[in-house]
Design a protein around this motif. Sequence first.
Motif, mmCIF file in Angstrom:
data_model
loop_
_atom_site.group_PDB
_atom_site.id
_atom_site.type_symbol
_atom_site.label_atom_id
_atom_site.label_comp_id
_atom_site.label_asym_id
_atom_site.label_seq_id
_atom_site.Cartn_x
_atom_site.Cartn_y
_atom_site.Cartn_z
ATOM 1 N N LEU A 1 1.044 -1.099 -0.130
ATOM 2 C CA LEU A 1 0.500 -0.118 0.147
ATOM 3 C C LEU A 1 1.262 1.242 0.418
ATOM 4 C CD1 LEU A 1 -3.098 0.055 0.282
ATOM 5 C CD2 LEU A 1 -2.658 0.947 2.727
ATOM 6 N N GLY A 2 2.071 1.678 0.497
ATOM 7 C CA GLY A 2 2.903 2.272 0.789
ATOM 8 C C GLY A 2 3.430 2.526 -0.838
ATOM 9 N N LYS A 3 4.001 1.887 -1.483
ATOM 10 C CA LYS A 3 4.598 1.826 -2.249
ATOM 11 C C LYS A 3 3.560 2.278 -3.469
ATOM 12 C CE LYS A 3 8.187 -1.967 -2.556
ATOM 13 N NZ LYS A 3 8.668 -3.310 -3.277
ATOM 14 N N MET A 4 2.170 1.981 -3.315
ATOM 15 C CA MET A 4 1.323 2.439 -4.548
ATOM 16 C C MET A 4 1.525 4.079 -4.249
ATOM 17 S SD MET A 4 0.464 0.125 -6.238
ATOM 18 C CE MET A 4 -1.044 0.328 -7.506
ATOM 19 N N ASN A 5 1.309 4.527 -2.897
ATOM 20 C CA ASN A 5 1.109 5.392 -2.416
ATOM 21 C C ASN A 5 2.040 6.417 -2.959
ATOM 22 O OD1 ASN A 5 1.618 7.880 -0.333
ATOM 23 N ND2 ASN A 5 -0.087 7.526 -0.540
ATOM 24 N N TYR A 6 3.807 5.512 -2.927
ATOM 25 C CA TYR A 6 4.657 6.736 -3.520
ATOM 26 C C TYR A 6 4.364 6.967 -5.539
ATOM 27 C CZ TYR A 6 7.875 7.247 0.936
ATOM 28 O OH TYR A 6 7.930 6.950 2.023
ATOM 29 N N ARG A 7 3.904 5.780 -5.971
ATOM 30 C CA ARG A 7 3.989 5.266 -7.315
ATOM 31 C C ARG A 7 2.905 6.644 -7.804
ATOM 32 N NH1 ARG A 7 7.113 5.291 -10.817
ATOM 33 N NH2 ARG A 7 5.487 3.705 -13.070
ATOM 34 N N LEU A 8 1.987 7.032 -7.148
ATOM 35 C CA LEU A 8 0.666 8.027 -7.231
ATOM 36 C C LEU A 8 1.307 9.279 -7.433
ATOM 37 C CD1 LEU A 8 -2.242 8.338 -7.790
ATOM 38 C CD2 LEU A 8 -2.752 8.313 -5.514
ATOM 39 N N MET A 9 2.291 9.340 -6.261
ATOM 40 C CA MET A 9 2.735 10.579 -6.174
ATOM 41 C C MET A 9 3.963 10.676 -7.217
ATOM 42 S SD MET A 9 3.123 11.711 -2.059
ATOM 43 C CE MET A 9 4.386 10.236 -1.708
ATOM 44 N N MET A 10 4.591 10.404 -7.798
ATOM 45 C CA MET A 10 5.934 10.096 -8.911
ATOM 46 C C MET A 10 5.077 10.397 -9.725
ATOM 47 S SD MET A 10 6.834 9.319 -11.194
ATOM 48 C CE MET A 10 7.102 7.694 -11.154
ATOM 49 N N LEU A 11 3.858 9.515 -10.037
ATOM 50 C CA LEU A 11 2.886 9.923 -10.819
ATOM 51 C C LEU A 11 1.978 11.453 -11.485
ATOM 52 C CD1 LEU A 11 1.942 5.984 -11.959
ATOM 53 C CD2 LEU A 11 3.221 6.998 -13.845
ATOM 54 N N GLN A 12 1.876 11.193 -10.119
ATOM 55 C CA GLN A 12 0.847 12.803 -10.384
ATOM 56 C C GLN A 12 1.986 14.036 -10.773
ATOM 57 O OE1 GLN A 12 -1.140 12.180 -6.726
ATOM 58 N NE2 GLN A 12 -2.903 13.352 -8.320
ATOM 59 N N SER A 13 3.918 13.954 -10.274
ATOM 60 C CA SER A 13 4.095 14.984 -10.241
ATOM 61 C C SER A 13 5.404 14.966 -11.258
ATOM 62 C CB SER A 13 4.847 15.226 -9.061
ATOM 63 O OG SER A 13 5.761 13.878 -9.371
ATOM 64 N N CYS A 14 5.182 13.832 -12.476
ATOM 65 C CA CYS A 14 6.339 13.357 -13.409
ATOM 66 C C CYS A 14 5.924 14.424 -14.388
ATOM 67 C CB CYS A 14 5.926 12.229 -13.837
ATOM 68 S SG CYS A 14 4.697 11.650 -14.422
ATOM 69 N N SER A 15 6.869 13.749 -15.388
ATOM 70 C CA SER A 15 6.366 15.231 -17.064
ATOM 71 C C SER A 15 7.374 14.605 -18.203
ATOM 72 C CB SER A 15 6.979 16.537 -16.827
ATOM 73 O OG SER A 15 6.964 17.625 -18.094
#
Length: 515
Positions: free
Chosen positions: A463-477
Amino acid sequence: MQLLPLAPGRLRQGSPRHLPSCSPALLLLVLGGCLGVFGVAAGTRRPNVVLLLTDDQDEVLGGMSFSEYSTTNCQTGLQGEELRQEHLRTYLELSRTPLKKTKALIGEMGMTFSSAYGAPDAGGLEHVPLGWSYWYALEKNSKYYNYTLSINGKARKHGENYSVDYLTDVLANVSLDFLDYKSNFEPFFMMIATPAPHSPWTAAPQYQKAFQNVFAPRNKNFNIHGTNKHWLIRQAKTPMTNSSIQFLDNAFRKRWQTLLSVDDLVEKLVKRLEFTGELNNTYIFYTSDNGYHTGQFSLPIDKRQLYEFDIKVPLLVRGPGIKPNQTSKMLVANIDLGPTILDIAGYDLNKTQMDGMSFLPILRGASNLTWRSDVLVEYQGEGRNVTDPTCPSLSPGVSQCFPDCVCEDAYNNTYACVRTMSALWNLQYCEFDDQEVFVEVYNLTADPDQITNIAKSIDPELLGKMNYRLMMLQSCSGPTCRTPGVFDPRYRFDPRLMFSNRGSVRTRRFSKHLL
């Protein structure tokens, strides 16, 4: 990926999403000037591209070539009309290169902001984005009769005479006219965006009695209470009333009926391309902007939820080098349409900063291809923070409400999800931007109807990994959006990916509650 028949009776069935997304139309308007590179290869002629885009067509209303194709959403803090106006101002003016090839837009001008096209503060109907040589754009959206078209910047009103005004048929005829108009020596790009099967679901007269024995699918999630889901889903009334079920069944039939005219459009287009000798050198893409639900979790009809029925849409492709009767399970999204079409055109994708990837190698059957294992899905809820006077018992901010006060949207129905796939997992992790910071997680391998929210029972580390991954995808470019997902052996969490070049955290709407 074969182009299949597109309406029932002539339709292959597939299972059912909206997000005011970086729609295919929006992405390709951005590319209007870039597509001038189609003729770059000396002595060779690049293929033509036709994009057929329907409005609100879920998987159930179309066959599929890509079984894991879904819609995503632009990463922006703008909402509602402000969002649409910004899309108009920004994206429509990105096509700055001189016209080097024939490009046509015929129909709705992008499902994300088509309701704003023609507005005075967005340039009016006189506004034709740079780079387009053939412009037949609908003012606003979702009309079948009594509408206005911008024809290369000049307004033309249509009435309600079927033989000359029914919009899907008008678009079919205009597309054939374009094929006669274009140069025979240059490749072309043509986008045709139909109103079907969007409401008001007005079918052509000859199809209004079709499918009388057809009903909305009764999947396991039909007409059941959405237990352990976001409050907006829990407020739906279960079981639905007989009148609600009759209404959604009728809507389902009418949507099928409108697609019969899209079938006719496709048939005419393919026959004309074959007659002119262009068919074997033309890629045809068929897709939609978002899905649609009819009774799932006791929600009557709409398109704004995070579940498969609202995010998955058909994607069918035929063209040079594509073997027929294939189905790809690769995780593809609407953000990939732009890069794919530019790749077909021969454009150097390294010169772009697009988040998506070209799936042309998949179409051509490439082996040992490195591809993404997850994709971002986002939606910004619509509604004002006030109580609906017709439904005073409901929380403030609801919208899209039915007479029995079942509401399909709310201002805090704002969520972001990461969809992750591997050989063993098909996982969806979602966070809501509300006071609860509500989390929903589904294992679609074991629970394809998304009935059981496993957020409280899943491994906390995952669950923590998915949360980190979501933040990364929201901030990536751009390329940073293509790093390995959590089930990829190459996955490494790198907090630097969540920082801009200036060292500050990029905007994130959601709480880092699991960190």
